[in-house]
Design a protein around this motif. Structure first.
Motif, PDB file in Angstrom:
ATOM      1  N   THR A   1       0.826  -1.208   0.000  1.00  0.00           N
ATOM      2  CA  THR A   1       0.000   0.000   0.000  1.00  0.00           C
ATOM      3  C   THR A   1       0.860   1.258   0.000  1.00  0.00           C
ATOM      4  O   THR A   1       0.616   2.204  -0.760  1.00  0.00           O
TER       5      THR A   1
ATOM      6  N   ILE B   1       0.832   3.974  -2.981  1.00  0.00           N
ATOM      7  CA  ILE B   1       0.502   5.377  -2.730  1.00  0.00           C
ATOM      8  C   ILE B   1       1.656   6.272  -3.142  1.00  0.00           C
ATOM      9  O   ILE B   1       1.469   7.318  -3.774  1.00  0.00           O
TER      10      ILE B   1
ATOM     11  N   ARG C   1      -6.690   7.807  -1.072  1.00  0.00           N
ATOM     12  CA  ARG C   1      -5.992   6.541  -0.892  1.00  0.00           C
ATOM     13  C   ARG C   1      -5.902   6.162   0.580  1.00  0.00           C
ATOM     14  O   ARG C   1      -5.969   4.984   0.933  1.00  0.00           O
TER      15      ARG C   1
ATOM     16  N   TYR D   1      -5.655  13.286  -3.805  1.00  0.00           N
ATOM     17  CA  TYR D   1      -5.432  11.871  -4.118  1.00  0.00           C
ATOM     18  C   TYR D   1      -4.928  11.127  -2.887  1.00  0.00           C
ATOM     19  O   TYR D   1      -5.326   9.984  -2.630  1.00  0.00           O
TER      20      TYR D   1
END
Length: 855
Positions: A444, A448, A468, A464
């Motif tokens: 993750t 990201i 996320r 963004y």
């Protein structure tokens, strides 16, 4: 058993007496054989040592022979060839230089032959004395040999070359065959590495091979014994005697080994021993047979069988009880029949608590049919190996178990029960789950980071990142606050699919300024598992029912501080791994925001910088134009003053006396100097304003330089200064502006004349330079320039110390104008000088044809 023991007690004294007598006879025979072997090895060693001494003397003589010592290959080849014809024991004779290259050889050779890796060469070179090599196959002769080396020393007692002799192993084998050996005895000669050089008997079988019995070679190297009993290379056990032919390991060694078979030496002793033991054995067997028949037939067989069965049963039971795995026995209906210590530790029940109980007490409620299905498979005679399941401990805790189920059969092969071997893998499963969670978090973070890094627009990066975070962390709401001294707070929000960005901002507004102030002043990570437990966060639960809270500082600067806030309506437990993950996520978002802010600031600074550069360039151009205008207006009246002074000196307005003429000359000279300086200012102003114009055309450089020298010859003649011409006869025609070129060369000549003493000389030269260019230079013999100041002479308004102290004043612009004119032509200018030895100024111009008339 007692009868057999009595028989053995009766036999032992007779056996001891027989063995004692055999040992005494064997010791006497061993001493005699050792003496014989040592005598033979000493005789053989003496013959070998004599031959080695002969080789040493031969090489010492060869080292003194002029044909060999001076390295004359042809003379040396003829000389050593004659020696090998005379001494057939040597396969080759020759000389090797200090680098290991073969210089001469009795056997012809072609090309380069190097022997630097040969042991005899390295030992002779290192010890500077006679050396013995190891077994080798000659690179020139192609035959097996052992080589001797002897150094040839030069006057400084350093090794200049090595003379060598290659002993033919066929001759050495013949020499060993001439030794008088007893029947079955062997004679071997070994090199320092344990390779067999010669052996009798069977020389062709063993020559050149390493000695296979490593203990024998170790004894040879240790030299702690002279005889030893070992098994030889042919598998025969012998008594060995051995000696060493050289006392210095660094110069090489050879070993002589003689072995006499033990069977021959101890034949008579062994026959007597075997005869006595045979009769004793017969008597013992008769007694044992009688005792065995009586005891074993009726008692021993039965007792032994029962003892073995009981021992096997106890051994198996011990293994089961001491096993750390849980081993459980049960009947076909699922009743527990056996329970070991491992099962007690794993499940928490004692054996007394579970024996007679159904095995289903260990089954989780959500797996009611698992154990019955397993028992059905066992009834069919099937088993299951290493399947993973869950079980319940006595205290209610669930365990992850890896188990194997097998049927239990009776002596007829009928299935009468089932056994289960289980191992607790709970800790392993938890580690696997943590690893999977950690891997997911790392993936993750990576995703990201990759996706945030695709843009540097600050609003896009923040929005963004918030989206996320919501999807990756499991929280419903996420905010980013920016607050600072110089601007109003800025808030960005994101939430789950059921909430819009506007709704998130409304939620934050309803929470009030007090809650927002708590968030914005937070300087350390703040994790709240349940907001209901904190009175200071009661407003958080009152609106929208938010329970869990995470606040992460994004930056610590006083001018602009940022925080990331996460909210969830569910109570959330934060473990160490999740806390670290959320902090790492915040750091990554902070880094992306910082990069975006830096990018925006950089764009803004670049825009301001570009505007400032344009303004400065515009101001500089205006200043240069103004300077050119002022200089031009100043030069016109000065020219009028010069003209009037010249008219007065010529008597146009009447006669002038000597004193008036002197002052008129000073007026004219100073005005001309001022006009020259003003012209320099005007030229430099035009050049810096971009107004320099080059009217290029093909020019005969040699003729142009001569014209310029003629112009300056009158001034040089007045001071008796001569020009030395160093111009190449054939210079190419190049494209340049002749007026500007004359300006450069005239400036350099004026400087040279200014700083040269009366009666001196000035060198003017031109010639081809490196590459496609022409170099022109002016060299004087004046006061010169300090080497630390050479780089300053092409700077505006700069005069070096030699110029300031010479009494010749100037603007310091002449060389600057020369530099700009030369560079406008695509060339370069530089200077070389030493204090008190004059200076040389060079400039180069490219040789390029051009059809254009001006640039």
């Amino acid at each position: 058993m007692r009868l057999i023991l009595l028989v053995f007690i009766a036999v032992v004294p007779a056996l001891i007496l027989i063995l004692h007598n055999a040992k005494h006879d064997r010791d006497v025979s061993a001493e005699r054989i050792q003496e014989d072997a040592q005598r033979i090895v000493e005789i053989a060693a003496a013959r070998q040592a004599h031959f080695i001494d002969s080789a040493r003397q031969l090489l010492a003589v060869l080292a003194e022979v002029p044909e060999v010592a001076r390295g004359d290959s042809m003379a040396c080849n003829r000389f050593v060839k004659g020696l090998t014809d005379r001494y057939s024991v040597y396969a080759n004779l020759g000389v090797i230089d200090v680098e290991g290259n073969l210089v001469c050889s009795a056997v012809g050779f072609a090309g380069m032959v190097n022997a630097a890796d040969r042991s005899y060469f390295r030992r002779a070179k290192g010890s500077k004395s006679f050396s013995i090599g190891d077994y080798q196959v000659g690179r020139v002769t192609g035959r097996g040999s052992v080589n001797f080396g002897y150094p040839i020393l030069n006057r400084s007692r350093e090794v200049g070359a090595v003379v060598f002799a290659a002993l033919d192993l066929a001759w050495l084998t013949q020499l060993t065959g001439e030794a008088r050996l007893p029947d079955g005895a062997s004679l071997s000669i070994l090199d320092s590495q344990g390779t067999i050089l010669a052996r009798f008997p069977d020389p062709e079988k063993w020559t050149g091979k390493p000695v296979p019995d490593a203990p024998l070679f170790q004894i040879l190297q240790l030299r702690d014994q002279t005889t030893r009993e070992l098994i030889g290379v042919d598998g025969v056990k012998r008594l060995y005697a051995f000696t060493t032919l050289s006392g210095k390991p660094e110069t090489g060694q050879m070993y002589v080994v003689v072995g006499i078979p033990k069977e021959i030496a101890f034949a008579q002793v062994n026959r007597t021993l075997y005869w006595n033991l045979g009769w004793l054995g017969v008597a013992c067997l008769l007694a044992l047979a009688t005792a065995w028949f009586i005891g074993n037939r009726h008692v021993v067989a039965y007792v032994s069988e029962r003892a073995r069965a009981e021992e096997a049963r106890l051994h198996l039971a011990s293994i089961v009880e001491s096993s750390e795995d849980a081993i459980i026995g049960k009947s076909l209906n699922g009743t527990i029949t056996s329970w070991n210590d491992g099962a007690e530790v794993m499940y928490g029940y004692t054996a007394e608590e579970v024996k007679g109980q159904p095995i289903t007490i260990l089954n989780p409620p959500d797996r009611p049919n698992e154990i019955p299905q397993l028992l059905e498979m066992v009834k069919q005679g099937k088993g299951i190996n290493r399947y993973e399941t869950e079980r319940i401990r006595k205290d209610g805790r669930r365990l992850y178990v890896s188990a194997s189920v097998s049927p239990i059969r009776d002596y007829e092969g009928k299935v009468v029960g089932a056994s289960t071997i289980g191992r607790d893998i709970t800790a392993l499963r938890k580690v696997e789950e943590k690893l999977r969670a950690h891997a997911s978090q790392m993936e993750t973070l990576y995703t990201i980071g990759q996706e945030i890094g695709r843009t540097l627009a600050l609003d896009e990066v923040i929005q963004y990142a918030l989206d996320r975070v919501v999807s990756a962390s499991g929280f419903d709401v996420a905010f980013i606050h920016f607050s600072g001294k110089s601007s109003a707070p800025t808030v960005y929000a994101a939430g789950s699919a059921s909430r819009s960005s506007a709704e998130q901002l409304q939620l934050l507004a309803r929470l009030g300024e007090d809650f927002e102030r708590k968030i914005t002043v937070c300087q350390e990570p703040w994790f709240v598992e349940d907001a209901a437990a904190l009175a200071e966060l009661k407003e958080l639960q009152a609106f929208e029912g938010m329970r869990a809270l995470v606040v992460l500082p994004l930056s610590g600067g006083e001018q602009r501080r940022g925080t990331l806030t996460l909210m969830s309506p569910r109570v959330h437990t934060f473990g160490p791994e999740e806390s670290q993950f959320l902090q790492a996520l915040g750091q990554q978002i902070a880094l992306a925001i910082e990069n975006a802010q830096l990018y925006g600031a950089t764009v803004e600074v670049n825009a301001h910088l570009k505007q400032e550069i344009e303004e400065r360039n515009r101001a500089e151009k205006i200043l240069a134009d103004f300077t050119a205008m002022v200089v031009h207006d100043l030069r016109s009246p000065l020219s009028n003053v010069v003209s009037i002074a010249e008219s007065l000196q010529g008597g146009l307005f009447g006669p002038v006396n000597e004193q008036q003429n002197k002052w008129l000359w000073k007026i004219e000279t100073n005005c001309k100097g001022l006009i020259e300086q003003v012209s320099d200012f005007l030229d430099l102003s035009k050049i810096e304003a971009g107004h320099i114009e080059l009217v290029k055309k093909p020019v005969d450089l040699k003729a142009l330089i001569h014209e310029i020298l003629v112009e300056h010859s009158i001034q040089a003649d007045k001071r008796q200064i001569s020009f030395r011409n160093k111009i190449d006869r054939e210079l190419p025609t190049i494209w340049l502006d002749p007026r500007r070129f004359s300006q450069v060369l005239s400036n350099l000549l004026n400087n040279a004349l200014k700083f040269s003493d009366d009666g001196g000389d000035i060198e003017v030269g031109a010639g081809r330079g490196s590459g496609n260019e022409v170099n022109v230079w002016v060299k004087d013999a004046g006061i010169g320039i300090d080497i630390d100041e050479i780089g300053q002479i092409f700077e505006k308004y700069r005069q070096v110390s030699s110029g300031r102290n010479s009494g010749h004043k100037g603007t310091g612009l002449g060389l600057v104008i020369c530099k700009k004119i030369v560079e406008a032509h695509g060339g370069r200018i530089w200077a070389e000088s030493q204090k008190g030895k004059g200076a040389t100024v060079f400039f180069s111009l490219p040789i390029t044809a051009s059809s254009s008339g001006a640039n």
